[in-house]
Design an enzyme around this catalytic site. Structure first.
Site, PDB file in Angstrom:
ATOM      1  N   ARG A   1     -72.457  91.270  -4.004  1.00 10.14           N
ATOM      2  CA  ARG A   1     -73.040  90.512  -5.152  1.00 10.14           C
ATOM      3  C   ARG A   1     -72.111  89.758  -5.995  1.00 10.14           C
ATOM      4  O   ARG A   1     -71.167  90.115  -6.226  1.00 10.14           O
ATOM      5  CB  ARG A   1     -73.783  91.598  -6.098  1.00 10.14           C
ATOM      6  CG  ARG A   1     -75.029  92.360  -5.422  1.00 10.14           C
ATOM      7  CD  ARG A   1     -75.863  93.374  -6.172  1.00 10.14           C
ATOM      8  NE  ARG A   1     -74.453  94.564  -6.541  1.00 10.14           N
ATOM      9  CZ  ARG A   1     -74.857  95.793  -7.097  1.00 10.14           C
ATOM     10  NH1 ARG A   1     -76.074  95.520  -7.987  1.00 10.14           N
ATOM     11  NH2 ARG A   1     -74.039  96.544  -7.233  1.00 10.14           N
TER      12      ARG A   1
ATOM     13  N   ASP B   1     -71.286  87.247  -9.494  1.00  9.80           N
ATOM     14  CA  ASP B   1     -71.575  87.001 -10.710  1.00  9.80           C
ATOM     15  C   ASP B   1     -72.159  85.666 -11.078  1.00  9.80           C
ATOM     16  O   ASP B   1     -71.975  84.567 -10.271  1.00  9.80           O
ATOM     17  CB  ASP B   1     -70.342  87.475 -11.471  1.00  9.80           C
ATOM     18  CG  ASP B   1     -70.149  88.826 -11.539  1.00  9.80           C
ATOM     19  OD1 ASP B   1     -70.762  89.802 -11.277  1.00  9.80           O
ATOM     20  OD2 ASP B   1     -68.683  89.173 -11.692  1.00  9.80           O
TER      21      ASP B   1
ATOM     22  N   TYR C   1     -62.357  86.546  -0.468  1.00 14.26           N
ATOM     23  CA  TYR C   1     -62.591  85.534  -1.817  1.00 14.26           C
ATOM     24  C   TYR C   1     -61.398  84.475  -1.720  1.00 14.26           C
ATOM     25  O   TYR C   1     -60.078  84.731  -1.446  1.00 14.26           O
ATOM     26  CB  TYR C   1     -62.448  86.376  -3.016  1.00 14.26           C
ATOM     27  CG  TYR C   1     -63.744  86.983  -3.321  1.00 14.26           C
ATOM     28  CD1 TYR C   1     -64.710  86.654  -3.954  1.00 14.26           C
ATOM     29  CD2 TYR C   1     -63.902  88.328  -2.884  1.00 14.26           C
ATOM     30  CE1 TYR C   1     -66.129  87.041  -4.127  1.00 14.26           C
ATOM     31  CE2 TYR C   1     -65.201  88.907  -3.148  1.00 14.26           C
ATOM     32  CZ  TYR C   1     -66.220  88.547  -3.823  1.00 14.26           C
ATOM     33  OH  TYR C   1     -67.411  89.090  -4.198  1.00 14.26           O
TER      34      TYR C   1
ATOM     35  N   ARG D   1     -61.213  87.870 -10.302  1.00  9.00           N
ATOM     36  CA  ARG D   1     -60.923  86.977 -11.587  1.00  9.00           C
ATOM     37  C   ARG D   1     -59.671  87.850 -12.384  1.00  9.00           C
ATOM     38  O   ARG D   1     -59.052  86.751 -13.014  1.00  9.00           O
ATOM     39  CB  ARG D   1     -62.056  86.850 -12.414  1.00  9.00           C
ATOM     40  CG  ARG D   1     -63.200  85.956 -11.519  1.00  9.00           C
ATOM     41  CD  ARG D   1     -64.560  86.151 -12.015  1.00  9.00           C
ATOM     42  NE  ARG D   1     -64.543  85.725 -13.689  1.00  9.00           N
ATOM     43  CZ  ARG D   1     -65.310  85.957 -14.527  1.00  9.00           C
ATOM     44  NH1 ARG D   1     -66.647  86.522 -13.832  1.00  9.00           N
ATOM     45  NH2 ARG D   1     -65.563  85.504 -15.590  1.00  9.00           N
TER      46      ARG D   1
END
Length: 259
Positions: free
Chosen positions: A50, A52, A110, A197
């Site tokens: 999932r 953001d 990522y 992040r």
């Protein structure tokens, strides 16, 4: 009943994240509404990871079950005709019932793209992060190495994270530079909410000289989010997809070098 797997790509900016939310446009809602029109029955999807609000995906994987008998092309071209422009199905495959987009994944990847220059991005606005103080590559590369292996990543975990455990195996943590662009690469068995992040935000403190490279290990070992730097913007974050056992025979990610 057939289980169908889809490979997706999307620009996360027009959506309020993956998961359905009341009265807000989300990726899951957009996809399920399009699939339901092709299947002629309600469809519920399961996703590999999932994302953001504002986070992009170069290679997202979902699965769903359907009683509809359709050619695989219908789940690609037909669904794409019904999706918003910022989202597209790349491929479709039928798999055995034992496959699960989330639980069958053994690793996830990522990439964060960061523009480092005094002026904010124009052409790449919303597609790269931006940091205007000058950065040094070598200290960030050195700091990233302490993150590899099994660790409690609580210091890089969002307060609202619902993961059962903060202990994850990080197998890749790299930083490289191409002119004004810094590229951060991470691969792990799984990630905590906002983990990438937060890692980028901490590495930037090292890169701008506010912390020595060794301080990132101190932050990691503290397991305390209050010792950690800010959560960086989602703009430059791309989900590069999950890795599965080759026995599932799913397509490999392609064109990732463009990111």
């Amino acid at each position: 009943m057939a289980r169908i797997v889809l490979g997706l790509e999307y620009d996360g900016r027009p959506f309020h994240g993956w998961q359905r939310q009341k009265a807000l446009p989300t990726l899951q809602e957009s996809l399920e509404l399009a699939l339901a029109q092709i299947a002629n029955h309600p469809v519920s999807t399961q996703v590999a990871g999932r994302t953001d609000t504002g986070v992009h995906a170069a290679y997202q994987v979902v699965h769903f079950d359907t009683t509809a008998q359709r050619p695989l092309s219908a789940w690609v071209r037909g669904v794409n005709c019904l999706l918003p422009p910022a989202m597209a199905v790349r491929w479709a495959r039928e798999v055995e019932e034992g496959f699960h987009a989330r639980y069958s994944a053994c690793r996830r990847r990522y990439r964060y793209l960061l523009l480092n220059r005094p002026q904010r991005p124009g052409l790449w606005a919303g597609r790269v992060g931006w940091f205007h103080p000058p950065l040094e590559l070598q200290p960030m590369q050195e700091a990233a190495q302490c993150l590899l292996g099994w660790h409690d990543f609580s210091a890089f975990r969002a307060a609202e994270c619902q993961a059962k455990t903060p202990v994850k195996l990080l197998t890749q943590a790299e930083v490289r530079q191409d002119g004004e662009l810094f590229i951060f690469e991470f691969e792990a068995n799984a990630f905590l909410h906002h983990m990438v992040r937060n890692l980028v935000g901490n590495l930037l403190f090292v890169g701008k000289g506010a912390w020595p490279a060794s301080h990132l290990k101190t932050v990691l070992e503290s397991c305390d989010r209050s010792c950690s730097a800010m959560t960086f913007t989602p703009d430059g974050l791309y989900f590069l997809g999950p890795r599965y056992d080759p026995a599932f025979e799913l397509p490999e990610p392609s064109m990732l070098s463009l990111f």
